[in-house]
Design a protein around this motif. Structure first.
Motif, PDB file in Angstrom:
ATOM      1  N   ILE A 137       0.873  -1.170   0.000  1.00 57.51           N
ATOM      2  CA  ILE A 137       0.000   0.000   0.000  1.00 57.51           C
ATOM      3  C   ILE A 137       0.910   1.220   0.000  1.00 57.51           C
ATOM      4  O   ILE A 137       1.839   1.323   0.813  1.00 57.51           O
ATOM      5  N   LEU A 138       0.674   2.140  -0.919  1.00 64.41           N
ATOM      6  CA  LEU A 138       1.424   3.389  -0.958  1.00 64.41           C
ATOM      7  C   LEU A 138       0.698   4.426  -0.124  1.00 64.41           C
ATOM      8  O   LEU A 138      -0.530   4.548  -0.199  1.00 64.41           O
ATOM      9  N   LEU A 139       1.443   5.178   0.670  1.00 65.50           N
ATOM     10  CA  LEU A 139       0.876   6.218   1.523  1.00 65.50           C
ATOM     11  C   LEU A 139       1.480   7.555   1.096  1.00 65.50           C
ATOM     12  O   LEU A 139       2.683   7.774   1.228  1.00 65.50           O
ATOM     13  N   ASP A 140       0.644   8.432   0.579  1.00 64.97           N
ATOM     14  CA  ASP A 140       1.019   9.735   0.011  1.00 64.97           C
ATOM     15  C   ASP A 140       0.694  10.810   1.044  1.00 64.97           C
ATOM     16  O   ASP A 140      -0.467  11.071   1.339  1.00 64.97           O
ATOM     17  N   VAL A 141       1.742  11.457   1.602  1.00 65.58           N
ATOM     18  CA  VAL A 141       1.564  12.370   2.729  1.00 65.58           C
ATOM     19  C   VAL A 141       2.407  13.621   2.529  1.00 65.58           C
ATOM     20  O   VAL A 141       3.425  13.591   1.817  1.00 65.58           O
ATOM     21  N   ALA A 142       2.007  14.722   3.144  1.00 71.23           N
ATOM     22  CA  ALA A 142       2.811  15.943   3.114  1.00 71.23           C
ATOM     23  C   ALA A 142       4.202  15.657   3.672  1.00 71.23           C
ATOM     24  O   ALA A 142       4.349  15.052   4.737  1.00 71.23           O
ATOM     25  N   SER A 143       5.234  16.089   2.963  1.00 70.24           N
ATOM     26  CA  SER A 143       6.601  15.757   3.337  1.00 70.24           C
ATOM     27  C   SER A 143       6.954  16.217   4.747  1.00 70.24           C
ATOM     28  O   SER A 143       7.687  15.534   5.467  1.00 70.24           O
ATOM     29  N   GLU A 144       6.433  17.369   5.165  1.00 70.96           N
ATOM     30  CA  GLU A 144       6.768  17.875   6.495  1.00 70.96           C
ATOM     31  C   GLU A 144       6.231  16.980   7.608  1.00 70.96           C
ATOM     32  O   GLU A 144       6.772  16.971   8.719  1.00 70.96           O
ATOM     33  N   LEU A 145       5.191  16.213   7.334  1.00 69.98           N
ATOM     34  CA  LEU A 145       4.606  15.332   8.348  1.00 69.98           C
ATOM     35  C   LEU A 145       5.031  13.878   8.198  1.00 69.98           C
ATOM     36  O   LEU A 145       4.706  13.043   9.046  1.00 69.98           O
ATOM     37  N   ALA A 146       5.756  13.561   7.120  1.00 69.44           N
ATOM     38  CA  ALA A 146       6.108  12.169   6.840  1.00 69.44           C
ATOM     39  C   ALA A 146       6.982  11.527   7.917  1.00 69.44           C
ATOM     40  O   ALA A 146       6.702  10.390   8.341  1.00 69.44           O
ATOM     41  N   PRO A 147       8.046  12.187   8.397  1.00 69.07           N
ATOM     42  CA  PRO A 147       8.876  11.522   9.409  1.00 69.07           C
ATOM     43  C   PRO A 147       8.112  11.195  10.692  1.00 69.07           C
ATOM     44  O   PRO A 147       8.256  10.106  11.249  1.00 69.07           O
ATOM     45  N   GLY A 148       7.291  12.129  11.147  1.00 62.35           N
ATOM     46  CA  GLY A 148       6.505  11.884  12.354  1.00 62.35           C
ATOM     47  C   GLY A 148       5.487  10.775  12.157  1.00 62.35           C
ATOM     48  O   GLY A 148       5.267   9.954  13.055  1.00 62.35           O
ATOM     49  N   LEU A 149       4.878  10.726  10.971  1.00 59.95           N
ATOM     50  CA  LEU A 149       3.909   9.671  10.689  1.00 59.95           C
ATOM     51  C   LEU A 149       4.601   8.315  10.644  1.00 59.95           C
ATOM     52  O   LEU A 149       4.091   7.323  11.198  1.00 59.95           O
ATOM     53  N   GLU A 150       5.769   8.250  10.013  1.00 59.19           N
ATOM     54  CA  GLU A 150       6.499   6.978   9.947  1.00 59.19           C
ATOM     55  C   GLU A 150       6.854   6.487  11.350  1.00 59.19           C
ATOM     56  O   GLU A 150       6.713   5.297  11.658  1.00 59.19           O
ATOM     57  N   ARG A 151       7.288   7.399  12.227  1.00 65.37           N
ATOM     58  CA  ARG A 151       7.610   7.003  13.606  1.00 65.37           C
ATOM     59  C   ARG A 151       6.377   6.502  14.343  1.00 65.37           C
ATOM     60  O   ARG A 151       6.423   5.503  15.065  1.00 65.37           O
ATOM     61  N   ARG A 152       5.260   7.200  14.160  1.00 64.48           N
ATOM     62  CA  ARG A 152       4.047   6.816  14.879  1.00 64.48           C
ATOM     63  C   ARG A 152       3.513   5.474  14.392  1.00 64.48           C
ATOM     64  O   ARG A 152       3.095   4.633  15.192  1.00 64.48           O
ATOM     65  N   LEU A 153       3.532   5.259  13.090  1.00 61.10           N
ATOM     66  CA  LEU A 153       3.089   3.969  12.564  1.00 61.10           C
ATOM     67  C   LEU A 153       3.998   2.837  13.062  1.00 61.10           C
ATOM     68  O   LEU A 153       3.522   1.750  13.396  1.00 61.10           O
ATOM     69  N   SER A 154       5.290   3.094  13.124  1.00 61.59           N
ATOM     70  CA  SER A 154       6.220   2.078  13.621  1.00 61.59           C
ATOM     71  C   SER A 154       5.952   1.767  15.090  1.00 61.59           C
ATOM     72  O   SER A 154       6.081   0.617  15.525  1.00 61.59           O
ATOM     73  N   MET A 155       5.555   2.777  15.861  1.00 56.86           N
ATOM     74  CA  MET A 155       5.226   2.573  17.268  1.00 56.86           C
ATOM     75  C   MET A 155       3.994   1.682  17.413  1.00 56.86           C
ATOM     76  O   MET A 155       3.941   0.811  18.281  1.00 56.86           O
ATOM     77  N   TYR A 156       3.007   1.884  16.543  1.00 57.22           N
ATOM     78  CA  TYR A 156       1.784   1.079  16.595  1.00 57.22           C
ATOM     79  C   TYR A 156       1.996  -0.340  16.057  1.00 57.22           C
ATOM     80  O   TYR A 156       1.181  -1.230  16.314  1.00 57.22           O
ATOM     81  N   ARG A 157       3.054  -0.556  15.314  1.00 53.08           N
ATOM     82  CA  ARG A 157       3.235  -1.812  14.590  1.00 53.08           C
ATOM     83  C   ARG A 157       3.340  -3.016  15.517  1.00 53.08           C
ATOM     84  O   ARG A 157       2.796  -4.088  15.232  1.00 53.08           O
ATOM     85  N   LEU A 158       4.038  -2.886  16.621  1.00 50.28           N
ATOM     86  CA  LEU A 158       4.226  -3.967  17.593  1.00 50.28           C
ATOM     87  C   LEU A 158       4.692  -5.238  16.872  1.00 50.28           C
ATOM     88  O   LEU A 158       5.722  -5.250  16.237  1.00 50.28           O
ATOM     89  N   ARG A 159       3.925  -6.343  16.975  1.00 49.91           N
ATOM     90  CA  ARG A 159       4.361  -7.609  16.372  1.00 49.91           C
ATOM     91  C   ARG A 159       3.699  -7.904  15.035  1.00 49.91           C
ATOM     92  O   ARG A 159       3.829  -9.011  14.505  1.00 49.91           O
ATOM     93  N   ALA A 160       2.994  -6.937  14.503  1.00 52.75           N
ATOM     94  CA  ALA A 160       2.333  -7.159  13.208  1.00 52.75           C
ATOM     95  C   ALA A 160       3.371  -7.323  12.105  1.00 52.75           C
ATOM     96  O   ALA A 160       4.458  -6.727  12.140  1.00 52.75           O
ATOM     97  N   ASP A 161       3.027  -8.140  11.124  1.00 50.13           N
ATOM     98  CA  ASP A 161       3.899  -8.327   9.966  1.00 50.13           C
ATOM     99  C   ASP A 161       3.678  -7.154   9.015  1.00 50.13           C
ATOM    100  O   ASP A 161       2.914  -7.234   8.044  1.00 50.13           O
ATOM    101  N   VAL A 162       4.348  -6.045   9.342  1.00 48.83           N
ATOM    102  CA  VAL A 162       4.201  -4.807   8.585  1.00 48.83           C
ATOM    103  C   VAL A 162       5.578  -4.147   8.488  1.00 48.83           C
ATOM    104  O   VAL A 162       6.290  -4.044   9.493  1.00 48.83           O
ATOM    105  N   GLN A 163       5.922  -3.702   7.297  1.00 53.57           N
ATOM    106  CA  GLN A 163       7.155  -2.943   7.094  1.00 53.57           C
ATOM    107  C   GLN A 163       6.800  -1.599   6.465  1.00 53.57           C
ATOM    108  O   GLN A 163       5.937  -1.530   5.577  1.00 53.57           O
TER     109      GLN A 163
END
Length: 250
Positions: free
Chosen positions: A63-89
């Motif tokens: 799945i491609l996620l198209d986001v404003a560049s200024e918010l991309a790093p924070g979104l990537e960190r937050r999604l990684s925090m929620y990821r836990l043990r899910a098979d998600v990269q």
């Protein structure tokens, strides 16, 4: 119509067998919409406030996620925090985002927010320079923009028109901030929100709007004699003031 490049967007690629279920439990819209094309959605705080909005596009095995560049790093960190043990990269890409009006080129997706916004295209090649007055289109249809009308930790998506813009689904089940959003939908009448206004005179975006000297909102995107404004509806009757300008709500 030629594709116009968007230099202020970042595309993240989300892979792994749990990718759809992972996002389904987090974002405001239903991921089943990916079967029909582009999905517009947001991630909220647990208190129901807007954090970031984005587009989700189907890609083989991802799945491609198209986001404003200024918010991309924070979104990537937050999604990684929620990821836990899910098979998600989750990984950034070099994919370019372009948009345009008129007939859709091969591989492009219709912008789900409004037909007037045309289409979006994701690829290795950047589009050409911007020639379309996208702000005028947004103002004409009261379509909010990241960082202008949509303010992290401040905005509520229903006040910003997400239901009208097909950015929230009330039948999909739980997601972060769902309880507050559902309560605003079913149990309260919105007293504030975005609307289009007419302007006569000089007033810059960001200017405070007043009604008989009382705070009534703020001016957002302006295009000629029209603008998007965030207003208290109970104070939006009759002429309003912003700077030296007079404003009327539509």
């Amino acid at each position: 119509m030629m594709a116009e490049r968007m230099n202020d967007r970042t595309v993240l690629r989300i892979t792994g067998k749990d990718r759809e279920a992972f996002l389904q439990n987090l974002v405001t819209n239903d991921l089943r919409g990916l079967r029909d094309g582009l999905v517009y959605a947001a991630l909220l705080t647990p208190q129901g406030k807007y954090l970031v909005d984005f587009f989700l596009a189907p890609q083989d095995g991802a799945i491609l996620l198209d986001v404003a560049s200024e918010l991309a790093p924070g979104l990537e960190r937050r999604l990684s925090m929620y990821r836990l043990r899910a098979d998600v990269q989750i990984a950034p890409t070099e994919i370019h985002v372009s948009r345009g009006l008129g007939p859709r080129p091969d591989g492009a997706f219709e912008d789900p927010r409004h037909p007037a916004l045309g289409w979006r295209l994701y690829g290795a090649e950047a589009g050409g320079p911007t020639v379309t007055d996208w702000d005028a289109i947004r103002v004409a249809h009261c379509i909010p923009e990241t960082g202008i009308e949509l303010l992290p930790d401040e905005s509520y998506i229903l006040e910003c028109g997400f239901e009208r813009l097909r950015g929230v689904d009330f039948r999909k089940g739980c997601y972060v901030g769902q309880e507050v959003t559902a309560r605003m939908k079913h149990k309260t009448e919105l007293r504030k929100g975005l609307t289009t206004v007419r302007i006569e005179g000089e007033a810059a975006p960001g200017a405070e709007i007043t009604a008989d000297g009382k705070p009534a909102g703020r001016l957002c995107t302006r295009a000629g004699e029209r603008a998007i404004a965030y207003l208290r509806f109970d104070r939006a009757e009759g002429p309003l003031q912003a700077g030296t300008a007079t404003i009327w709500a539509d």
